[in-house]
Design a protein around this motif. Structure first.
Motif, PDB file in Angstrom:
ATOM      1  N   PRO A   1       0.742  -0.764   0.096  1.00  0.00           N
ATOM      2  CA  PRO A   1       0.096   0.164  -0.218  1.00  0.00           C
ATOM      3  C   PRO A   1       1.172   1.234  -0.135  1.00  0.00           C
ATOM      4  CG  PRO A   1      -1.126  -1.623   1.822  1.00  0.00           C
ATOM      5  CD  PRO A   1       0.461  -2.420   1.168  1.00  0.00           C
ATOM      6  N   ASP A   2       0.437   2.504  -0.649  1.00  0.00           N
ATOM      7  CA  ASP A   2       1.053   3.674  -0.756  1.00  0.00           C
ATOM      8  C   ASP A   2       0.772   4.017   0.638  1.00  0.00           C
ATOM      9  OD1 ASP A   2       2.003   3.404  -3.158  1.00  0.00           O
ATOM     10  OD2 ASP A   2       0.084   4.070  -4.312  1.00  0.00           O
ATOM     11  N   ASP A   3      -0.047   3.658   1.160  1.00  0.00           N
ATOM     12  CA  ASP A   3      -0.666   4.365   2.396  1.00  0.00           C
ATOM     13  C   ASP A   3      -0.384   3.611   3.179  1.00  0.00           C
ATOM     14  OD1 ASP A   3      -1.689   5.942   4.360  1.00  0.00           O
ATOM     15  OD2 ASP A   3      -2.612   7.726   3.211  1.00  0.00           O
ATOM     16  N   HIS A   4       0.186   3.039   4.066  1.00  0.00           N
ATOM     17  CA  HIS A   4      -0.017   1.926   5.281  1.00  0.00           C
ATOM     18  C   HIS A   4      -0.548   2.758   6.191  1.00  0.00           C
ATOM     19  CE1 HIS A   4       3.465  -1.115   4.592  1.00  0.00           C
ATOM     20  NE2 HIS A   4       2.878  -0.023   3.427  1.00  0.00           N
ATOM     21  N   THR A   5      -0.693   3.592   6.726  1.00  0.00           N
ATOM     22  CA  THR A   5      -2.124   4.187   7.292  1.00  0.00           C
ATOM     23  C   THR A   5      -2.821   4.087   7.622  1.00  0.00           C
ATOM     24  OG1 THR A   5      -0.147   5.663   9.011  1.00  0.00           O
ATOM     25  CG2 THR A   5      -2.381   5.734   9.157  1.00  0.00           C
ATOM     26  N   ARG A   6      -4.197   4.367   6.280  1.00  0.00           N
ATOM     27  CA  ARG A   6      -4.792   4.456   5.791  1.00  0.00           C
ATOM     28  C   ARG A   6      -5.803   3.129   5.654  1.00  0.00           C
ATOM     29  NH1 ARG A   6      -8.165   6.947   0.682  1.00  0.00           N
ATOM     30  NH2 ARG A   6     -10.241   6.882   1.775  1.00  0.00           N
ATOM     31  N   TYR A   7      -4.602   2.097   4.626  1.00  0.00           N
ATOM     32  CA  TYR A   7      -5.014   0.802   4.016  1.00  0.00           C
ATOM     33  C   TYR A   7      -5.385  -0.191   5.480  1.00  0.00           C
ATOM     34  CZ  TYR A   7      -4.693  -3.837   2.874  1.00  0.00           C
ATOM     35  OH  TYR A   7      -5.315  -5.494   2.066  1.00  0.00           O
ATOM     36  N   PHE A   8      -4.400  -0.041   6.853  1.00  0.00           N
ATOM     37  CA  PHE A   8      -4.784  -0.264   7.716  1.00  0.00           C
ATOM     38  C   PHE A   8      -5.378   0.107   8.409  1.00  0.00           C
ATOM     39  CE2 PHE A   8       0.079  -2.008   6.293  1.00  0.00           C
ATOM     40  CZ  PHE A   8      -0.056  -3.379   5.876  1.00  0.00           C
TER      41      PHE A   8
END
Length: 198
Positions: free
Chosen positions: A104-111
């Motif tokens: 994921p490009d944006d780990h925080t948002r994806y998880f």
């Protein structure tokens, strides 16, 4: 599917083997949890589904869509909920597939989205203990099959290093377990498990 140009292919990839099956041997009953089936748009009123005896049915978790405010399509969420409701009527456990094909490009948002989906299931289906499955045969892309195979499967299977895959899976599992430690996380299903790619 054999990839003869792949240096990782086993030396005997083109050889044959004889398999003998003793049909008269009695080894005992099969567990209904041993086999499952795709349950997309399952219909619990279908006699074939009722008679199959499957205790694990698969559906897709909503795909991550960065452009969506929630991170996923509400239509996809409604479809997943409907499938789970049908699975419950069939006395089957839901196996939720997360088709993430790259880091994921944006780990925080994806998880955060993964965690939100797990919370949604816990609140809507408190008696259900689903299996959260991450990754779809990541070894296909790693093996770099030639020609149309690679191009056809490029968006279906993992695109990235094995280190990225394992790191992403670990964070995925942690997000699920944060919601409920008893939830089962699974993966990975391999397309060619005889080849040491992962």
């Amino acid at each position: 599917v054999a990839c003869s140009s792949n240096s990782n292919a086993p030396a005997d990839a083109g050889s044959t083997a004889q398999v003998h099956v003793g049909y008269n041997a009695t080894l005992g009953p099969l567990s209904p949890y041993l086999f499952g089936v795709q349950g997309l748009r399952a219909n619990s009123a279908d006699s074939r589904m009722q008679e199959s005896g499957f205790r694990v049915l698969t559906t897709h978790a909503p795909a991550y869509v960065a452009a969506e405010t929630s991170g996923y399509s509400n239509v996809a969420l409604e479809q997943m909920d409907r499938d789970i409701e049908e699975f419950i009527k069939l006395d089957a456990e839901p196996w939720l597939y997360f088709y993430q094909t790259r880091k994921p490009d944006d780990h925080t948002r994806y998880f955060g989205v993964v965690e939100a989906l797990a919370k949604h299931i816990k609140e809507k289906f408190p008696a259900v203990h689903p299996i959260f499955f991450f990754g779809n045969e990541p070894d296909w892309e790693v093996r770099q099959c030639a020609g149309a195979i690679a191009s056809d499967f490029a968006n279906e299977f993992w695109n990235g290093s094995r280190q990225d895959f394992f790191a992403t899976y670990e964070q995925f599992a942690r997000a699920i377990k944060k919601v409920d430690p008893s939830y089962a996380t699974g993966g990975v299903g391999l397309g060619m498990p005889v080849i040491d790619t992962l």
